[in-house]
Scaffold this active site. Structure first.
Site, PDB file in Angstrom:
ATOM      1  N   LYS A  73       0.813  -1.223   0.000  1.00 15.70           N
ATOM      2  CA  LYS A  73       0.000   0.000   0.000  1.00 15.70           C
ATOM      3  C   LYS A  73       0.839   1.263   0.000  1.00 15.70           C
ATOM      4  O   LYS A  73       0.397   2.316  -0.448  1.00 15.70           O
ATOM      5  CB  LYS A  73      -0.930   0.016   1.203  1.00 15.70           C
ATOM      6  N   HIS A 202       1.594  -3.313  15.144  1.00 13.90           N
ATOM      7  CA  HIS A 202       2.112  -2.176  14.374  1.00 13.90           C
ATOM      8  C   HIS A 202       2.092  -0.977  15.295  1.00 13.90           C
ATOM      9  O   HIS A 202       1.029  -0.581  15.768  1.00 13.90           O
ATOM     10  CB  HIS A 202       1.247  -1.924  13.138  1.00 13.90           C
ATOM     11  N   GLY A 243       6.260   0.951   9.576  1.00 11.54           N
ATOM     12  CA  GLY A 243       6.389   2.324  10.027  1.00 11.54           C
ATOM     13  C   GLY A 243       7.815   2.810  10.143  1.00 11.54           C
ATOM     14  O   GLY A 243       8.054   3.942  10.563  1.00 11.54           O
ATOM     15  N   GLU A 276       7.017  -5.516   8.382  1.00  8.77           N
ATOM     16  CA  GLU A 276       6.215  -5.027   7.258  1.00  8.77           C
ATOM     17  C   GLU A 276       6.651  -3.617   6.852  1.00  8.77           C
ATOM     18  O   GLU A 276       5.858  -2.668   6.871  1.00  8.77           O
ATOM     19  CB  GLU A 276       4.733  -5.040   7.624  1.00  8.77           C
ATOM     20  N   GLY A 278       7.257  -0.392   4.810  1.00 11.70           N
ATOM     21  CA  GLY A 278       6.758   0.243   3.592  1.00 11.70           C
ATOM     22  C   GLY A 278       7.614   1.449   3.275  1.00 11.70           C
ATOM     23  O   GLY A 278       8.454   1.429   2.388  1.00 11.70           O
ATOM     24  N   ARG A 279       7.440   2.523   4.078  1.00 16.69           N
ATOM     25  CA  ARG A 279       8.171   3.758   3.821  1.00 16.69           C
ATOM     26  C   ARG A 279       9.678   3.549   3.932  1.00 16.69           C
ATOM     27  O   ARG A 279      10.453   4.262   3.294  1.00 16.69           O
ATOM     28  CB  ARG A 279       7.703   4.869   4.748  1.00 16.69           C
ATOM     29  N   TYR A 377       3.401   6.798   0.187  1.00 14.19           N
ATOM     30  CA  TYR A 377       2.019   7.273   0.160  1.00 14.19           C
ATOM     31  C   TYR A 377       1.889   8.500  -0.721  1.00 14.19           C
ATOM     32  O   TYR A 377       1.384   9.556  -0.312  1.00 14.19           O
ATOM     33  CB  TYR A 377       1.522   7.528   1.592  1.00 14.19           C
TER      34      TYR A 377
END
Length: 401
Positions: A73, A202, A243, A276, A278-279, A377
């Site tokens: 995402k 998370h 995160g 997990e 992402g950024r 994002y």
């Protein structure tokens, strides 16, 4: 991972191999120099540059002993997904479309966690069809849904971590079982015969606190012990969520996490620890160049319009608290006069404002502004508002040498 160096594996990866990839020297002019050559080649609209070399660097610096499952995402750019797949990561998918995107790259379903505690039934049935057999849950109702739609699926109990108001996005307000709900949720899975493979949490996205990981890992161990007390099969997965922010903050978080895992799970050496991010992978690997398409002068004030904005990839300003610091792409003379400037996006909405009162040198229509750290994002959550489609913003692949 394919044979040869990591870069060779990435360059032949699905999502990358059929696209042109530009090389540049990071030690000379870096991404801005590459962008200047791209702009000079006749490109006339906003574009991103994805530095595949940066992805490899970040992968090399990731937490030892913790397998990354990239959070799709954050940025679903196919080249990014393909590069990470070639480097051996797993994937955190939250919907059928995200699972489809990853499976289409040839990723085995065992490398996917369906990390959404509340899933539409049709999406869950699709996961069953393609063999994605691990998902998160935090409610009794979700247990019944999984049993009905995907009875062979294993579960990760999503627990709520410690309060973390410093995070950009505090996911604990929406997801995660409270401490007094852990045992009832374990019993709910036990009653219907669904295996609980482990625990996930998370602590929030983009936070500055690292002590929250200690508390979350302690709570996860308590859930492991509760399952054992209920006579359930030993859990084997600890999912520490995402995160993470690349840089010094990540190094400090990694230190805290390693210590907490050793303290709380050192006696359970067979537990697989996954994350997990992402950024962590996406944010700093993307740079945006947006073209000045309009200008207005009012005394000493300057107003500019660019061809990307808060309804496009710069939606991260509102969605993710991104602080834009645009820089002219054209090399400027040291000490050149600057003006208080407002930069608008291209839509007709006055809310489409990128910066106000920001000091910039005199710009002209047709020049470019550059925005760093534009991977998290951004394009993945942009819109088509007012007919300006985020999907029209091209991503140019490059690798630093």
């Amino acid at each position: 991972m394919g044979a040869g160096s990591p870069m060779q594996s990435v360059l032949v990866a699905a999502g990358v191999k059929d696209r042109k990839v530009l090389a540049f020297r990071r030690s000379v002019e870096g991404v801005p120099g590459l962008m200047r050559s791209i702009a000079a080649s006749g490109v006339c609209s906003a574009f991103h540059v994805l530095d595949l070399g940066r992805i490899i660097d970040l992968h090399n610096r990731w937490l030892p002993g913790v397998r990354p499952y990239y959070a799709v995402k954050c940025n679903p750019e196919p080249a990014l997904l393909g590069a990470l797949a070639a480097l051996g990561t797993g994937f955190d998918c939250a919907s059928r479309v995200e699972i489809q995107a990853v499976v289409a790259l040839g990723v085995h379903p065992s490398r996917i966690v369906y990390a959404n505690p509340c899933k539409p039934e049709e999406h869950l049935k699709y996961a069953s069809q393609v063999g994605v057999n691990l998902t998160t849950y935090d409610s009794v109702e979700e247990v019944a849904k999984v049993k009905r739609c995907h009875p062979s699926c294993e579960l990760l109990l999503r627990i709520k971590g410690p309060e973390n108001s410093h995070a950009k996005v505090d996911l604990g307000t929406k997801y995660g079982a409270h401490a007094d709900e852990v045992v009832p949720l374990l019993r709910a899975a036990q009653r219907v015969g669904l295996a609980v493979a482990g625990v996930s949490f998370h602590v929030g996205s983009g936070g500055s606190r690292t002590d929250v990981y200690s508390g979350a890992i302690q709570a996860a161990r308590a859930a492991f012990d509760a399952a054992a007390a209920l006579g359930m099969p030993p859990m084997r997965v600890l999912d520490i969520g995402g995160g993470f922010v690349a840089g010094a903050a990540f190094d400090e978080a990694a230190r805290v996490i390693r210590g907490a895992i050793e303290q709380r799970f050192g006696d359970l050496p067979r537990v697989e620890v996954i994350g997990e991010p992402g950024r962590y992978f996406a944010e700093t690997a993307f740079t945006l160049a947006a073209r000045v398409i309009g200008k207005r002068t009012r005394g000493d004030l300057r107003e500019y319009w660019i061809d990307d904005g808060v309804y496009g990839s710069l939606n991260c300003i509102r969605m993710d608290d991104y602080v834009p610091r645009p820089k002219p792409l054209t090399v400027r003379c040291h000490g050149e006069k600057t003006f208080a400037s407002t930069v608008f996006g291209p839509t007709c909405d006055s809310l489409d404002t990128v910066v106000t009162g920001y000091q910039l040198p005199e710009m002209s229509v047709g020049e470019w502004l550059v925005f760093d750290d534009m991977g998290a994002y951004t394009t993945g959550s942009g819109t088509n508002f007012n007919g300006f489609r985020t999907s029209d913003i091209n991503t140019i692949l490059a690798y630093s040498i």
